[in-house]
Write an enzyme that holds these catalytic residues in place. Structure first.
Site, PDB file in Angstrom:
ATOM      1  N   ARG A 229      -8.239   4.106   1.760  1.00  0.00           N
ATOM      2  CA  ARG A 229      -7.264   4.512   2.879  1.00  0.00           C
ATOM      3  C   ARG A 229      -6.942   5.861   2.523  1.00  0.00           C
ATOM      4  O   ARG A 229      -6.189   6.042   1.365  1.00  0.00           O
ATOM      5  CB  ARG A 229      -6.221   3.743   3.136  1.00  0.00           C
ATOM      6  CG  ARG A 229      -6.584   2.480   3.817  1.00  0.00           C
ATOM      7  CD  ARG A 229      -6.991   2.991   5.377  1.00  0.00           C
ATOM      8  NE  ARG A 229      -7.520   1.995   6.286  1.00  0.00           N
ATOM      9  CZ  ARG A 229      -8.706   1.463   6.463  1.00  0.00           C
ATOM     10  NH1 ARG A 229      -9.909   2.027   5.703  1.00  0.00           N
ATOM     11  NH2 ARG A 229      -9.218   0.491   7.379  1.00  0.00           N
ATOM     12  N   GLU A 258      -7.339  11.233  10.683  1.00  0.00           N
ATOM     13  CA  GLU A 258      -8.556  11.387  10.915  1.00  0.00           C
ATOM     14  C   GLU A 258      -8.813  11.720  12.265  1.00  0.00           C
ATOM     15  O   GLU A 258      -8.115  10.899  13.122  1.00  0.00           O
ATOM     16  CB  GLU A 258      -9.327   9.924  10.370  1.00  0.00           C
ATOM     17  CG  GLU A 258      -9.224   9.712   8.992  1.00  0.00           C
ATOM     18  CD  GLU A 258      -9.654   8.369   8.566  1.00  0.00           C
ATOM     19  OE1 GLU A 258     -10.286   7.729   9.429  1.00  0.00           O
ATOM     20  OE2 GLU A 258      -9.806   8.089   7.532  1.00  0.00           O
ATOM     21  N   HIS A 276     -15.310   8.740   6.886  1.00  0.00           N
ATOM     22  CA  HIS A 276     -15.033   7.255   7.052  1.00  0.00           C
ATOM     23  C   HIS A 276     -16.144   6.555   7.219  1.00  0.00           C
ATOM     24  O   HIS A 276     -16.425   5.889   8.332  1.00  0.00           O
ATOM     25  CB  HIS A 276     -13.871   6.987   7.945  1.00  0.00           C
ATOM     26  CG  HIS A 276     -13.233   5.766   7.732  1.00  0.00           C
ATOM     27  ND1 HIS A 276     -11.893   5.708   8.258  1.00  0.00           N
ATOM     28  CD2 HIS A 276     -13.499   4.649   7.225  1.00  0.00           C
ATOM     29  CE1 HIS A 276     -11.385   4.190   7.875  1.00  0.00           C
ATOM     30  NE2 HIS A 276     -12.555   3.810   7.351  1.00  0.00           N
TER      31      HIS A 276
HETATM   32  N1  LIG Z   1     -13.967   3.331   3.728  1.00  0.00           N
HETATM   33  C1  LIG Z   1     -14.235   2.065   4.470  1.00  0.00           C
HETATM   34  O1  LIG Z   1     -14.775   2.505   5.731  1.00  0.00           O
HETATM   35  C2  LIG Z   1     -13.615   0.733   4.151  1.00  0.00           C
HETATM   36  C3  LIG Z   1     -12.382   1.072   3.606  1.00  0.00           C
HETATM   37  N2  LIG Z   1     -11.892  -0.256   3.338  1.00  0.00           N
HETATM   38  C4  LIG Z   1     -10.599  -0.021   2.768  1.00  0.00           C
HETATM   39  O2  LIG Z   1     -10.707  -0.581   1.120  1.00  0.00           O
HETATM   40  C5  LIG Z   1      -9.548  -1.152   0.768  1.00  0.00           C
HETATM   41  C6  LIG Z   1      -9.764  -2.300  -0.140  1.00  0.00           C
HETATM   42  O3  LIG Z   1     -10.529  -3.382   0.608  1.00  0.00           O
HETATM   43  P1  LIG Z   1     -10.935  -4.862   0.116  1.00  0.00           P
HETATM   44  O4  LIG Z   1     -11.305  -4.801  -1.360  1.00  0.00           O
HETATM   45  O5  LIG Z   1     -11.707  -5.593   1.142  1.00  0.00           O
HETATM   46  O6  LIG Z   1      -9.461  -5.462   0.098  1.00  0.00           O
HETATM   47  P2  LIG Z   1      -8.723  -6.886  -0.793  1.00  0.00           P
HETATM   48  O7  LIG Z   1      -7.528  -7.152  -0.210  1.00  0.00           O
HETATM   49  O8  LIG Z   1     -10.025  -7.715  -1.322  1.00  0.00           O
HETATM   50  O9  LIG Z   1      -8.395  -5.900  -2.224  1.00  0.00           O
HETATM   51  C7  LIG Z   1      -7.240  -5.093  -2.318  1.00  0.00           C
HETATM   52  C8  LIG Z   1      -6.643  -5.341  -3.562  1.00  0.00           C
HETATM   53  O10 LIG Z   1      -5.685  -4.373  -3.682  1.00  0.00           O
HETATM   54  C9  LIG Z   1      -4.659  -4.858  -4.553  1.00  0.00           C
HETATM   55  N3  LIG Z   1      -3.480  -4.195  -4.552  1.00  0.00           N
HETATM   56  C10 LIG Z   1      -2.549  -4.479  -3.499  1.00  0.00           C
HETATM   57  N4  LIG Z   1      -1.229  -3.502  -3.791  1.00  0.00           N
HETATM   58  C11 LIG Z   1      -1.609  -2.947  -4.878  1.00  0.00           C
HETATM   59  C12 LIG Z   1      -0.989  -1.849  -5.691  1.00  0.00           C
HETATM   60  N5  LIG Z   1       0.082  -1.573  -5.289  1.00  0.00           N
HETATM   61  N6  LIG Z   1      -1.619  -1.452  -6.736  1.00  0.00           N
HETATM   62  C13 LIG Z   1      -2.727  -1.825  -7.217  1.00  0.00           C
HETATM   63  N7  LIG Z   1      -3.589  -2.963  -6.476  1.00  0.00           N
HETATM   64  C14 LIG Z   1      -2.958  -3.384  -5.414  1.00  0.00           C
HETATM   65  C15 LIG Z   1      -4.645  -6.404  -4.104  1.00  0.00           C
HETATM   66  O11 LIG Z   1      -4.180  -7.107  -5.100  1.00  0.00           O
HETATM   67  C16 LIG Z   1      -6.175  -6.555  -3.890  1.00  0.00           C
HETATM   68  O12 LIG Z   1      -6.784  -7.231  -5.087  1.00  0.00           O
HETATM   69  C17 LIG Z   1      -8.865  -1.478   1.954  1.00  0.00           C
HETATM   70  O13 LIG Z   1      -7.721  -0.329   2.029  1.00  0.00           O
HETATM   71  C18 LIG Z   1      -9.641  -1.379   3.152  1.00  0.00           C
HETATM   72  O14 LIG Z   1      -8.834  -0.916   4.238  1.00  0.00           O
HETATM   73  C19 LIG Z   1     -12.438  -1.237   3.608  1.00  0.00           C
HETATM   74  C20 LIG Z   1     -13.805  -1.443   4.077  1.00  0.00           C
HETATM   75  C21 LIG Z   1     -14.363  -0.153   4.535  1.00  0.00           C
HETATM   76  O1  LIG Z   2     -12.817  -2.083   7.152  1.00  0.00           O
HETATM   77  C1  LIG Z   2     -12.173  -1.141   6.933  1.00  0.00           C
HETATM   78  O2  LIG Z   2     -10.951  -1.263   6.186  1.00  0.00           O
HETATM   79  C2  LIG Z   2     -12.688   0.171   7.142  1.00  0.00           C
HETATM   80  O3  LIG Z   2     -11.967   1.185   6.858  1.00  0.00           O
HETATM   81  C3  LIG Z   2     -14.101   0.339   8.098  1.00  0.00           C
HETATM   82  O4  LIG Z   2     -13.576   1.348   9.133  1.00  0.00           O
HETATM   83  P1  LIG Z   2     -14.389   1.269  10.263  1.00  0.00           P
HETATM   84  O5  LIG Z   2     -14.516  -0.113  10.880  1.00  0.00           O
HETATM   85  O6  LIG Z   2     -15.671   1.666   9.905  1.00  0.00           O
HETATM   86  O7  LIG Z   2     -13.684   2.119  11.633  1.00  0.00           O
END
Ligand SMILES: NC(=O)C1=CN([C@@H]2O[C@H](COP(=O)(O)OP(=O)(O)OC[C@H]3O[C@@H](n4cnc5c(N)ncnc54)[C@H](O)[C@@H]3O)[C@@H](O)[C@H]2O)C=CC1
Ligand SMILES: O=C(O)C(=O)COP(=O)(O)O
Length: 524
Positions: A229, A258, A276
């Site tokens: 993010r 964004e 993204h």
């Molecule tokens: N670029 C994109 O299109 C995408 C971005 N994302 C983003 O990726 C990130 C991670 O997603 P997931 O792995 O599915 O989530 P998740 O919930 O499985 O993992 C997040 C991890 O961050 C840890 N965490 C929380 N606060 C923290 C802190 N202060 N310091 C260190 N670690 C901390 C949690 O304990 C957890 O293990 C999210 O922000 C999600 O929105 C997810 C999918 C697509």
């Molecule tokens: O799943 C997330 O957290 C993402 O950031 C993916 O975003 P999007 O659905 O591709 O707009």
């Protein structure tokens, strides 16, 4: 007809279960294109582009559920949704692999300068010496946030022969050991890593986590990646660490705003970017759309959802076990609230017998929702019941007892009001239904359903006849009648189930009968 607004681009294949349902109309348009009909939608499906603000929720009073086809819900005002009784669900693992792979693609591109080399060759140049990179093999990778995506990135990094260091304050030792990563403090990670990638949600704690102070603790020549993010790495601090040459390169898939517009970061040659795209694969989009579509469908059919952000989640098995008590509790809440027509300070619930072993959070929320329903103008349901109770100064507590006291299971509810205390006990009997077996200190047995009339009177001959005659004279048919008393000649109650609700005038007539102390209509 149920109406669902899908306001961001979503896979048609994933939405198939909704599109195929003849009772559902799916409208695939942006919020701004349907401003005049926002109040007609029951469900809203979004990705990260649509901002589900409090204002939007206010403009959608019929909305029951928001489905986020992806992970991050930072574009949704979840607190406001909770207040408005709107369930928020996401698709937590459908895009994990795609985002981990994108992170890896960014990492490889960053250290081998592939985007820059690509542009150069497309510009008809052939400058091999300008694009000398470094290997990933043997490098120290720091992963901040070791959830779904972070751990998939770790697996791939190990396959590339990297040393993986992980910082996640919520990671249990057992899980870290199982995956075989080096768990360290943030400071240790910052000091050791050649490449740092962030995979946390954007929260108060993670906003600016890699800012001026922490970036100064990193190795000179560090590479940074953010596919999580915008804002976890502070963009302003990043600009200064790129300007002074401390940071060797940055890969960004996400931005504080964004699209980022004409952001200073975009002018650095060693900053590579994507718009993204982490979740933008065919597979991930089918996965996330399928997950939310199935969940929304289940929700609309009154079944439990498994990936809710603002509701306790329930498996199908658990739901099937609690379903009967969930309904009983709701009815008990509705009856108690009408009986206690006064301000209430506390609701105490005791689960006894078999129900005490179940997941009662939902049952309690159901009871609270039933209790608050006659008292609040806004929507009240399992999502916001606990919050509304708190706002109204109504404390609630749960107690558990293995002993069912003559019943296989029972729920006892005690409501402490400003002037009086009221207790009732209900049980659910298989193939028979919900029964209230204690009411206001009287043993009784009635079904909490329909148009109920409660009468408290003195135990004297002829009382039932008097009530029966008055109702008969006014063409009100009695379907069932249960009586109870504390002792012969003492206080007694009647609970009548009527074929239609009583009007005020008839209640007044009944109240005037000698030896009748209380008359209450209870509509369930
Ligand atoms: N670029 C994109 O299109 C995408 C971005 N994302 C983003 O990726 C990130 C991670 O997603 P997931 O792995 O599915 O989530 P998740 O919930 O499985 O993992 C997040 C991890 O961050 C840890 N965490 C929380 N606060 C923290 C802190 N202060 N310091 C260190 N670690 C901390 C949690 O304990 C957890 O293990 C999210 O922000 C999600 O929105 C997810 C999918 C697509
Ligand atoms: O799943 C997330 O957290 C993402 O950031 C993916 O975003 P999007 O659905 O591709 O707009």
């Amino acid at each position: 007809m149920v109406r669902i607004l899908v306001s961001d681009a979503m896979s048609e294949e994933g939405l198939a279960p909704l599109l195929a349902d003849p009772t559902i109309e799916v409208v695939q348009k942006k919020v701004t294109e349907v401003e005049n009909e926002l109040d007609t939608f029951d469900a809203l499906l979004v990705r990260s582009a649509t901002k589900v603000t409090e204002q939007l929720l206010q403009n959608m009073p019929n909305l029951k559920i928001v489905g986020r086809a992806g992970v991050g819900v930072d574009n949704i005002d979840v607190d406001a949704a909770t207040r408005y009784g709107v369930v928020v669900i996401n698709a937590p693992n459908g895009n994990t692999i795609s985002t981990a792979e994108h992170t890896f693609a960014m990492m490889a591109s960053l250290v081998r300068r592939i985007p820059q080399a690509h542009i150069s060759v497309k510009s008809r140049e052939w400058n091999r010496s300008a694009f000398v990179g470094v290997e990933l093999f043997g490098k120290h990778l720091g992963i901040i946030g070791f959830g779904r995506i972070g751990s998939e990135v770790a697996k791939r990094a190990r396959a590339f022969g990297m040393h993986v260091h992980v910082y996640d304050p919520f990671l249990t030792k057992a899980r870290a050991e199982k995956i075989g990563v080096d768990v360290c403090t943030l400071d240790e990670l910052l000091a050791q890593a050649d490449i740092i990638t962030v995979h946390t949600p954007l929260t108060k704690e993670t906003k600016g986590l890699l800012g001026q102070k922490n970036l100064a603790k990193t190795k000179k020549g560090v590479y940074l990646i953010n596919c999580a993010r915008g804002g976890i790495i502070d963009e302003q601090a990043l600009v200064s660490f790129l300007e002074n040459g401390h940071v060797a390169g940055v890969a960004l898939d996400v931005f504080e705003q964004e699209p980022p517009g004409d952001h200073p970061l975009l002018s650095f040659d060693n900053v590579i970017v994507t718009p993204h795209l982490g979740a933008s694969t065919i597979e991930a989009q089918v996965n996330v759309a399928t997950q939310v579509a199935e969940e929304v469908l289940k929700f609309l059919q009154g079944k439990p959802v498994t990936s809710s952000i603002n509701l306790p989640t329930l498996s199908k098995d658990v739901y099937e076990k609690i379903q009967a008590f969930y309904t009983l509790a709701r009815k008990m809440g509705i009856v108690a609230s009408q009986y206690m027509s006064e301000p209430v300070q506390e609701i105490a619930i005791t689960y006894s017998g078999s129900v005490a072993d179940l997941e009662t959070t939902f049952i309690t929320r159901s009871l609270l929702a039933g209790f608050l329903k006659p008292r609040v103008a806004s929507t009240v349901n399992e999502v916001n019941a606990a919050m509304i109770a708190k706002e109204r100064g109504i404390a609630f507590s749960e107690k558990f007892s293995a002993n069912g006291n003559d019943y296989n299971n029972s729920i006892t509810l005690t409501v402490y009001g400003e002037n009086k205390t009221f207790t009732m006990k209900g049980t659910h009997i298989a193939h028979y239904g919900d029964r209230i077996v204690h009411f206001n200190g009287f043993a009784i047995d009635f079904a909490p359903e329909g148009h109920l009339l409660y009468i408290q009177h003195h135990d004297k001959p002829g009382m039932i006849g008097k009530v029966g005659n008055i109702l008969g004279d006014h063409q009100v048919n009695i379907a069932t009648m249960q009586v109870g008393r504390q002792e012969a000649g003492g206080k007694a109650i009647m609970m009548l189930s009527l074929d239609k609700p009583l009007d005020d005038a008839l209640v007044e007539i009944l109240e005037k009968i000698d030896d009748i102390d209380v008359v209450k209509r209870l509509e369930v």
